[in-house]
Design a protein around this motif. Structure first.
Motif, PDB file in Angstrom:
ATOM      1  N   TRP A 178       0.830  -1.210   0.000  1.00  0.00           N
ATOM      2  CA  TRP A 178       0.000   0.000   0.000  1.00  0.00           C
ATOM      3  C   TRP A 178       0.864   1.260   0.000  1.00  0.00           C
ATOM      4  CZ3 TRP A 178      -5.135   0.269  -0.796  1.00  0.00           C
ATOM      5  CH2 TRP A 178      -5.738   1.516  -0.628  1.00  0.00           C
ATOM      6  N   ALA A 179       2.013   1.192   0.640  1.00  0.00           N
ATOM      7  CA  ALA A 179       2.938   2.332   0.604  1.00  0.00           C
ATOM      8  C   ALA A 179       3.411   2.573  -0.829  1.00  0.00           C
ATOM      9  CB  ALA A 179       4.131   2.068   1.522  1.00  0.00           C
ATOM     10  N   LEU A 180       3.664   1.501  -1.569  1.00  0.00           N
ATOM     11  CA  LEU A 180       4.045   1.624  -2.975  1.00  0.00           C
ATOM     12  C   LEU A 180       2.930   2.298  -3.764  1.00  0.00           C
ATOM     13  CD1 LEU A 180       6.460   0.711  -4.793  1.00  0.00           C
ATOM     14  CD2 LEU A 180       5.073  -1.293  -5.384  1.00  0.00           C
ATOM     15  N   TYR A 181       1.701   1.921  -3.467  1.00  0.00           N
ATOM     16  CA  TYR A 181       0.534   2.538  -4.108  1.00  0.00           C
ATOM     17  C   TYR A 181       0.461   4.029  -3.777  1.00  0.00           C
ATOM     18  CZ  TYR A 181      -4.475   3.707  -4.492  1.00  0.00           C
ATOM     19  OH  TYR A 181      -5.679   4.308  -4.770  1.00  0.00           O
ATOM     20  N   THR A 182       0.722   4.371  -2.525  1.00  0.00           N
ATOM     21  CA  THR A 182       0.681   5.773  -2.104  1.00  0.00           C
ATOM     22  C   THR A 182       1.699   6.607  -2.868  1.00  0.00           C
ATOM     23  OG1 THR A 182      -0.004   5.091   0.113  1.00  0.00           O
ATOM     24  CG2 THR A 182       0.878   7.311  -0.119  1.00  0.00           C
ATOM     25  N   VAL A 183       2.906   6.077  -3.007  1.00  0.00           N
ATOM     26  CA  VAL A 183       3.936   6.789  -3.764  1.00  0.00           C
ATOM     27  C   VAL A 183       3.534   6.907  -5.225  1.00  0.00           C
ATOM     28  CG1 VAL A 183       6.337   6.682  -4.547  1.00  0.00           C
ATOM     29  CG2 VAL A 183       5.760   6.108  -2.175  1.00  0.00           C
ATOM     30  N   GLY A 184       2.943   5.850  -5.780  1.00  0.00           N
ATOM     31  CA  GLY A 184       2.505   5.894  -7.169  1.00  0.00           C
ATOM     32  C   GLY A 184       1.435   6.939  -7.408  1.00  0.00           C
ATOM     33  N   LEU A 185       0.524   7.120  -6.446  1.00  0.00           N
ATOM     34  CA  LEU A 185      -0.526   8.124  -6.609  1.00  0.00           C
ATOM     35  C   LEU A 185       0.045   9.530  -6.708  1.00  0.00           C
ATOM     36  CD1 LEU A 185      -3.452   7.049  -4.242  1.00  0.00           C
ATOM     37  CD2 LEU A 185      -3.397   7.029  -6.731  1.00  0.00           C
ATOM     38  N   ARG A 186       1.184   9.772  -6.051  1.00  0.00           N
ATOM     39  CA  ARG A 186       1.804  11.095  -6.120  1.00  0.00           C
ATOM     40  C   ARG A 186       2.372  11.381  -7.506  1.00  0.00           C
ATOM     41  NH1 ARG A 186       5.491  11.435  -0.641  1.00  0.00           N
ATOM     42  NH2 ARG A 186       3.806  11.267   0.885  1.00  0.00           N
ATOM     43  N   GLU A 187       2.654  10.320  -8.240  1.00  0.00           N
ATOM     44  CA  GLU A 187       3.314  10.481  -9.530  1.00  0.00           C
ATOM     45  C   GLU A 187       2.338  10.518 -10.699  1.00  0.00           C
ATOM     46  OE1 GLU A 187       5.937   7.170  -9.714  1.00  0.00           O
ATOM     47  OE2 GLU A 187       7.165   7.819  -8.007  1.00  0.00           O
ATOM     48  N   VAL A 188       1.055  10.241 -10.450  1.00  0.00           N
ATOM     49  CA  VAL A 188       0.098  10.144 -11.539  1.00  0.00           C
ATOM     50  C   VAL A 188      -0.769  11.397 -11.594  1.00  0.00           C
ATOM     51  CG1 VAL A 188      -1.739   9.021 -10.203  1.00  0.00           C
ATOM     52  CG2 VAL A 188      -1.523   8.559 -12.645  1.00  0.00           C
ATOM     53  N   ASP A 189      -1.092  11.822 -12.798  1.00  0.00           N
ATOM     54  CA  ASP A 189      -1.902  13.024 -12.998  1.00  0.00           C
ATOM     55  C   ASP A 189      -3.305  12.612 -13.427  1.00  0.00           C
ATOM     56  OD1 ASP A 189      -2.733  15.620 -13.286  1.00  0.00           O
ATOM     57  OD2 ASP A 189      -1.897  15.867 -15.302  1.00  0.00           O
ATOM     58  N   LEU A 190      -4.036  12.045 -12.474  1.00  0.00           N
ATOM     59  CA  LEU A 190      -5.402  11.594 -12.726  1.00  0.00           C
ATOM     60  C   LEU A 190      -6.307  12.068 -11.606  1.00  0.00           C
ATOM     61  CD1 LEU A 190      -4.798   7.873 -13.821  1.00  0.00           C
ATOM     62  CD2 LEU A 190      -5.475   9.749 -15.314  1.00  0.00           C
ATOM     63  N   ASP A 191      -7.579  12.275 -11.926  1.00  0.00           N
ATOM     64  CA  ASP A 191      -8.541  12.586 -10.882  1.00  0.00           C
ATOM     65  C   ASP A 191      -8.913  11.290 -10.158  1.00  0.00           C
ATOM     66  OD1 ASP A 191     -10.124  11.233 -12.674  1.00  0.00           O
ATOM     67  OD2 ASP A 191     -11.543  12.860 -13.002  1.00  0.00           O
ATOM     68  N   PRO A 192      -9.691  11.364  -9.061  1.00  0.00           N
ATOM     69  CA  PRO A 192     -10.018  10.139  -8.314  1.00  0.00           C
ATOM     70  C   PRO A 192     -10.663   9.055  -9.164  1.00  0.00           C
ATOM     71  CG  PRO A 192     -10.550  12.061  -6.989  1.00  0.00           C
ATOM     72  CD  PRO A 192     -10.157  12.575  -8.343  1.00  0.00           C
ATOM     73  N   ILE A 193     -11.549   9.424 -10.078  1.00  0.00           N
ATOM     74  CA  ILE A 193     -12.204   8.416 -10.923  1.00  0.00           C
ATOM     75  C   ILE A 193     -11.181   7.749 -11.834  1.00  0.00           C
ATOM     76  CG2 ILE A 193     -13.860   8.078 -12.799  1.00  0.00           C
ATOM     77  CD1 ILE A 193     -15.612  10.193 -11.536  1.00  0.00           C
ATOM     78  N   GLY A 194     -10.290   8.538 -12.412  1.00  0.00           N
ATOM     79  CA  GLY A 194      -9.244   7.966 -13.257  1.00  0.00           C
ATOM     80  C   GLY A 194      -8.321   7.045 -12.473  1.00  0.00           C
ATOM     81  N   SER A 195      -8.006   7.430 -11.241  1.00  0.00           N
ATOM     82  CA  SER A 195      -7.133   6.592 -10.408  1.00  0.00           C
ATOM     83  C   SER A 195      -7.804   5.258 -10.083  1.00  0.00           C
ATOM     84  CB  SER A 195      -6.787   7.334  -9.113  1.00  0.00           C
ATOM     85  OG  SER A 195      -6.065   8.517  -9.386  1.00  0.00           O
ATOM     86  N   ILE A 196      -9.110   5.293  -9.822  1.00  0.00           N
ATOM     87  CA  ILE A 196      -9.847   4.057  -9.559  1.00  0.00           C
ATOM     88  C   ILE A 196      -9.816   3.157 -10.789  1.00  0.00           C
ATOM     89  CG2 ILE A 196     -12.152   3.105  -9.141  1.00  0.00           C
ATOM     90  CD1 ILE A 196     -12.694   5.530  -7.351  1.00  0.00           C
ATOM     91  N   GLY A 197      -9.991   3.751 -11.971  1.00  0.00           N
ATOM     92  CA  GLY A 197      -9.952   2.959 -13.195  1.00  0.00           C
ATOM     93  C   GLY A 197      -8.588   2.364 -13.462  1.00  0.00           C
TER      94      GLY A 197
END
Length: 327
Positions: free
Chosen positions: A193-212
């Protein structure tokens, strides 16, 4: 799950105003603080439900693959039109960043959390998985040369470690192999989950895009593994009540609502306050596990969970910078 290091998060781009979105008054509705707090309370309840369902899976008629299909399939079904409109942005995500998100919160994380929960208790899932995330995130940031924890964050990480030690100490002394193995698997889930958290910082997507981005490949992988017989599935023979429970908790709750509600709470309350209130999820898990799963909190849980919760609060605090008199 608690979004660690939330103090580093920023409000979504495109708000069109220098005023933070969570402080913008809402006309004809509840105040931003009230709406944000309501969203955050619902998020904490959903996070607690995830921990409870991880423990309950072992006694249900569903298998881990069945729960995963519901977890990742339901959001795809609900968000299909919105995800289609975001297809170009999803395709444009860098493979390395996508891998962090998919591995960190996808099939590997889900199976690890479910298996670890089946060997321990809901309190362990609710405390270890989100509680250890700040420590793993800090380790990843230090390894990448992006800074070390400062101020109260260091004290918070120490409290988190002390809390986890308090949780597992009794089982270590008694050589409870199931509890120790389950705790180790939950630590793996927390690291993912920590890896996921770091990945979210690097992606330029809104919450819906991140869920997809998370659910599309995860559902494809779990479906292929189930069709190939690598992961057994009994969805067709499962009890309707179990299917409904996991559909609501995992599919709609964790898969869809938690991400959207937490993003909304951050916009209304600010990242620091959201992370602080969100750190109460382990406490909620312990309280709900008593009537719902007949779990009795042990002394190690009563000591470890408050230590972990306090540590998460401190680890998510942004260091205050002293302002120079000449500034």
């Amino acid at each position: 799950m608690v979004a660690t290091k939330a103090a580093d998060a920023a409000p979504p781009a495109g708000t069109g105003s220098a005023v933070p979105a969570w402080r913008t008054p809402l006309r004809g509705g509840p105040s931003p603080r009230t709406a944000g707090m309501a969203a955050l309370v619902l998020t904490v309840i959903i996070w607690a439900a995830f921990a409870l369902s991880a423990r309950a899976l072992g006694s249900s008629t569903l298998l881990p693959a069945d729960a995963a299909l519901l977890r990742f399939g339901v959001p795809l079904l609900v968000l299909a039109p919105a995800l289609w409109r975001r297809r170009r942005r999803l395709i444009a995500v860098r493979p390395g960043t996508a891998a962090k998100i998919v591995c960190g919160a996808g099939v590997p994380f889900f199976l690890a959390a479910m298996y670890g929960g089946s060997l321990t208790s809901a309190a362990f899932v609710g405390a270890i998985v989100p509680g250890m995330v700040p420590l793993f995130v800090s380790a990843l940031l230090v390894a990448s040369g992006r800074g070390a924890p400062r101020g109260t964050q260091t004290a918070g990480l120490v409290l988190i470690v002390a809390g986890v030690v308090a949780l597992v100490w009794r089982h270590t002394a008694a050589l409870d192999q199931d509890a120790l193995l389950g705790s180790g698997v939950l630590l793996v889930a927390s690291g993912l989950w920590a890896l996921y958290t770091v990945g979210l910082r690097e992606v330029d997507l809104d919450p819906i895009g991140s869920i997809g981005l998370l659910c599309l490949p995860s559902f494809a992988v779990i479906a292929l593994l189930a069709l190939a017989g690598v992961l057994p599935t009994g969805l067709a023979r499962a009890a309707g009540g179990d299917i409904l429970l996991f559909l609501v908790v995992q599919g709609l709750g964790v898969g869809l609502c938690a991400g959207l509600l937490y993003a909304f709470a951050i916009r209304r309350l600010g990242p620091e306050r959201s992370a602080t209130v969100g750190s109460l999820s382990p406490v909620v898990v312990v309280l709900l596990a008593v009537p719902l799963l007949n779990e009795s909190p042990t002394l190690s849980v009563l000591v470890g969970v408050p230590l972990i919760t306090s540590g998460v609060v401190l680890a998510n605090r942004r260091p205050r910078h002293k302002v120079s008199p000449d500034a």
